[in-house]
Design an enzyme around this catalytic site. Structure first.
Site, PDB file in Angstrom:
ATOM      1  N   ILE A 151      -5.004  10.135   3.679  1.00  0.00           N
ATOM      2  CA  ILE A 151      -3.891  10.402   4.606  1.00  0.00           C
ATOM      3  C   ILE A 151      -2.601   9.731   4.142  1.00  0.00           C
ATOM      4  O   ILE A 151      -1.535  10.020   4.652  1.00  0.00           O
ATOM      5  CB  ILE A 151      -4.200   9.986   6.064  1.00  0.00           C
ATOM      6  CG1 ILE A 151      -4.218   8.466   6.230  1.00  0.00           C
ATOM      7  CG2 ILE A 151      -5.496  10.589   6.562  1.00  0.00           C
ATOM      8  CD1 ILE A 151      -4.128   8.046   7.685  1.00  0.00           C
ATOM      9  N   ARG A 152      -2.703   8.805   3.194  1.00  0.00           N
ATOM     10  CA  ARG A 152      -1.459   8.122   2.813  1.00  0.00           C
ATOM     11  C   ARG A 152      -1.008   8.467   1.392  1.00  0.00           C
ATOM     12  O   ARG A 152       0.054   8.044   0.960  1.00  0.00           O
ATOM     13  CB  ARG A 152      -1.586   6.613   2.997  1.00  0.00           C
ATOM     14  CG  ARG A 152      -2.541   5.933   2.044  1.00  0.00           C
ATOM     15  CD  ARG A 152      -2.538   4.423   2.228  1.00  0.00           C
ATOM     16  NE  ARG A 152      -2.985   3.794   1.013  1.00  0.00           N
ATOM     17  CZ  ARG A 152      -3.187   2.505   0.843  1.00  0.00           C
ATOM     18  NH1 ARG A 152      -2.963   1.675   1.851  1.00  0.00           N
ATOM     19  NH2 ARG A 152      -3.576   2.021  -0.300  1.00  0.00           N
ATOM     20  N   ASP A 190       5.704  -5.696   5.736  1.00  0.00           N
ATOM     21  CA  ASP A 190       6.238  -6.978   6.226  1.00  0.00           C
ATOM     22  C   ASP A 190       6.171  -8.092   5.173  1.00  0.00           C
ATOM     23  O   ASP A 190       7.122  -8.862   5.022  1.00  0.00           O
ATOM     24  CB  ASP A 190       5.613  -7.397   7.559  1.00  0.00           C
ATOM     25  CG  ASP A 190       4.107  -7.484   7.511  1.00  0.00           C
ATOM     26  OD1 ASP A 190       3.506  -7.055   6.501  1.00  0.00           O
ATOM     27  OD2 ASP A 190       3.519  -7.980   8.485  1.00  0.00           O
ATOM     28  N   MET A 245      -6.986   4.476   9.286  1.00  0.00           N
ATOM     29  CA  MET A 245      -6.326   3.213   8.979  1.00  0.00           C
ATOM     30  C   MET A 245      -5.660   2.647  10.237  1.00  0.00           C
ATOM     31  O   MET A 245      -5.446   3.359  11.217  1.00  0.00           O
ATOM     32  CB  MET A 245      -5.314   3.398   7.867  1.00  0.00           C
ATOM     33  CG  MET A 245      -6.006   3.461   6.518  1.00  0.00           C
ATOM     34  SD  MET A 245      -4.857   3.417   5.173  1.00  0.00           S
ATOM     35  CE  MET A 245      -6.002   3.367   3.804  1.00  0.00           C
ATOM     36  N   GLY A 246      -5.301   1.399  10.158  1.00  0.00           N
ATOM     37  CA  GLY A 246      -4.688   0.719  11.302  1.00  0.00           C
ATOM     38  C   GLY A 246      -5.305  -0.649  11.412  1.00  0.00           C
ATOM     39  O   GLY A 246      -6.289  -0.855  12.120  1.00  0.00           O
ATOM     40  N   ARG A 247      -4.755  -1.550  10.635  1.00  0.00           N
ATOM     41  CA  ARG A 247      -5.356  -2.880  10.513  1.00  0.00           C
ATOM     42  C   ARG A 247      -5.161  -3.712  11.781  1.00  0.00           C
ATOM     43  O   ARG A 247      -6.099  -4.229  12.360  1.00  0.00           O
ATOM     44  CB  ARG A 247      -4.693  -3.581   9.342  1.00  0.00           C
ATOM     45  CG  ARG A 247      -5.419  -4.752   8.811  1.00  0.00           C
ATOM     46  CD  ARG A 247      -4.512  -5.500   7.879  1.00  0.00           C
ATOM     47  NE  ARG A 247      -4.274  -4.796   6.632  1.00  0.00           N
ATOM     48  CZ  ARG A 247      -5.011  -4.948   5.535  1.00  0.00           C
ATOM     49  NH1 ARG A 247      -6.038  -5.742   5.561  1.00  0.00           N
ATOM     50  NH2 ARG A 247      -4.709  -4.300   4.437  1.00  0.00           N
ATOM     51  N   GLY A 254       0.833  -1.220   0.000  1.00  0.00           N
ATOM     52  CA  GLY A 254       0.000   0.000   0.000  1.00  0.00           C
ATOM     53  C   GLY A 254       0.861   1.262   0.000  1.00  0.00           C
ATOM     54  O   GLY A 254       2.039   1.230   0.357  1.00  0.00           O
ATOM     55  N   THR A 279       5.448   1.177   6.310  1.00  0.00           N
ATOM     56  CA  THR A 279       4.101   0.848   6.787  1.00  0.00           C
ATOM     57  C   THR A 279       3.448   2.091   7.335  1.00  0.00           C
ATOM     58  O   THR A 279       3.968   2.717   8.263  1.00  0.00           O
ATOM     59  CB  THR A 279       4.114  -0.237   7.884  1.00  0.00           C
ATOM     60  OG1 THR A 279       2.960  -0.062   8.702  1.00  0.00           O
ATOM     61  CG2 THR A 279       5.327  -0.162   8.780  1.00  0.00           C
ATOM     62  N   ASP A 300       0.910   2.034   8.985  1.00  0.00           N
ATOM     63  CA  ASP A 300       0.362   1.660  10.291  1.00  0.00           C
ATOM     64  C   ASP A 300       1.420   1.651  11.400  1.00  0.00           C
ATOM     65  O   ASP A 300       1.089   1.443  12.562  1.00  0.00           O
ATOM     66  CB  ASP A 300      -0.292   0.267  10.216  1.00  0.00           C
ATOM     67  CG  ASP A 300      -1.508   0.250   9.314  1.00  0.00           C
ATOM     68  OD1 ASP A 300      -1.959   1.338   8.905  1.00  0.00           O
ATOM     69  OD2 ASP A 300      -2.010  -0.849   9.008  1.00  0.00           O
TER      70      ASP A 300
END
Ligand code: F6P
Length: 440
Positions: free
Chosen positions: A364-365, A180, A253-255, A88, A208, A210
């Site tokens: 935001i990304r 990852d 976000m924040g899986r 992402g 990442t 996140d």
């Protein structure tokens, strides 16, 4: 417990070439601002943690420092480099690409840098995405754009095929900018190269949004992301405060990890509730979230709720099943679910509610990195270039205790960085929101 052996970085072989940077670093010694290449950075940062190993200083877990070496494995000027961005988006991807190309050119005289397009798909010739040449001119202004000029994709490709492709193109060092799953893929490429006895260096630059990659400090782009997310929280507060019984609900976000939610909420102190994957909560009952929200709105006239997308997954009966191409489990839509529950609750108590649901998500990304992140990106890129030229492989660059370090890939993919419910970040969030310590 991490051991010194877990932290040893693999080397392709002896460094025989004089580094063009040797004269800059030759006379330096470790000090508060610099770590000599023969020194090591302590993995632990308190006396108690250090003592818990019960080992002499030379055997406690330590990391190889990042930075230029006096001798190189690859000859400056005659080395060919590949760069790929995977997974992402994240602010700062273009800064890292630019940082690599410029560092490799300026300090190692490398003109031969290619960018693989669309993630690992660009390393599979059958998919026909020819690589592009990356020159300092081509990358000079890309840091002002969000996204990645190389394109990206999720998902793996056969490491044997990717190594064939790298050999065909004569690549000596591959830089993988990815999360990852992609870093795991980089490790597989390094393993295939090793099995074939190929002198190929594979260096990861962990990415990442996140902030969930462990041991490598805060990930690049994260600061930009939560800064932008905080603007949505501010907007939600304005909306909520301007309405009768206003509730601003912001899904971020924040899986698996709620760092964006926590930092964005702390940035402006507007949130009344922060809900993250690491801290389960109940909806119903006196100590549940809905009753707590009702009390807060009654006390203050309005409330702001910040929820990370991975929070409260167990509450939804229609939670999704399956995984995406990166192997991440698909999530139920906690924002929409909470919206329905809050509306239902207010209807059941017969009280007016004005709820505004904000989903800043991708906005935001996809933005360019802000200055602090840009600095971090360029420094990570420089550290990665130095590591690759010194023949390190199967590792990522990161920052631990404010020092740039090399970390073997195995260790960074062995677990996830999460907000610790008993850690000081979550405590700060609870102090800031004054939400109940537990909603169970
Ligand atoms: O893994 C990073 C992340 O931004 C997650 O927070 C989010 O769930 C996911 O990527 C969304 O990515 P995409 O929709 O591009 O697959």
């Amino acid at each position: 417990m991490v051991t010194l052996d877990d932290l040893r970085v693999r080397r392709l072989g002896e460094c025989r070439h004089d580094s063009t940077l040797a004269k800059y670093v030759g006379g330096r010694k470790t000090n508060e601002h610099y770590v000599d290449e023969d020194d090591r950075v302590l993995f632990d940062d308190t006396i108690e943690l250090l003592a818990s190993h019960g080992l002499p200083l030379g055997q406690v877990p330590t990391l190889e420092p990042g930075g230029p070496r006096r001798k190189l494995y690859f000859p400056p000027g005659a080395t060919k480099v590949g760069v790929v961005t995977c997974g992402g988006l994240c602010p700062g991807l273009n800064d890292v690409i630019r940082g690599l190309v410029i560092e490799l050119k300026n300090h190692y005289g490398i003109d031969d840098v290619v960018g693989f397009r669309n993630g690992y798909a660009g390393l599979n010739p059958a998919l026909e995405y020819p690589p592009i040449e990356l020159t300092p001119e081509r990358v000079s202004k890309i840091n002002t754009q969000g996204g990645t000029i190389l394109g990206t994709s999720r998902g793996a490709q056969d490491p044997e095929i990717m190594v064939d492709r790298l050999v065909e193109l004569g690549i000596d060092i591959l830089f993988v900018i990815g999360g990852d799953g992609s870093i795991r893929g980089a490790s597989k490429i390094a393993a295939v190269a090793r099995g074939r006895d190929l002198p190929l260096a594979v260096i990861g630059i962990p990415k990442t949004i996140d902030n969930d990659i462990p041991y490598v400090g805060q990930s690049f782009g994260f600061q930009t992301a939560f800064t932008v997310a905080a603007q949505s929280i501010a907007a939600a507060q304005v909306e909520a405060q301007s309405a009768i019984n206003g509730v601003g609900l912001v899904k971020l976000m924040g899986r698996y990890a709620g760092f964006i939610a926590c930092y964005a909420a702390l940035a402006n102190h507007h949130a009344d509730f922060v809900l993250i994957p690491e801290v389960p909560f109940a909806l119903h009952g006196e100590s549940g979230f809905l009753a707590a929200l009702e009390r807060r709105v009654a006390e203050r006239g309005s409330a702001v709720v910040v929820v990370a997308e991975g929070a409260g997954q167990g509450l939804m009966t229609d939670a999704q099943t399956g995984t995406d191409a990166s192997g991440n489990r698909k999530l139920g839509d906690i924002g929409r679910f909470l919206e329905g529950e809050i509306v239902g609750h207010y209807a059941s108590i017969g009280r007016e509610l004005n709820l505004k649901y904000l989903k800043p998500g991708y906005s935001i990304r996809s933005v360019p990195a802000k200055a602090h992140d840009s600095v971090y990106c360029v420094r990570l890129a420089q550290a990665a270039a130095h590591a690759g030229m010194a023949g390190r492989t199967d590792m990522v660059v990161g920052r631990r205790h404010n020092r740039f370090v090399h970390v073997p890939i195995d260790i960074v993919v062995s677990e996830r960085n999460e907000v610790a419910p008993d850690g000081d970040l979550w405590l700060s969030v609870l102090e800031s929101t004054a939400q109940p310590l537990e909603m169970r």
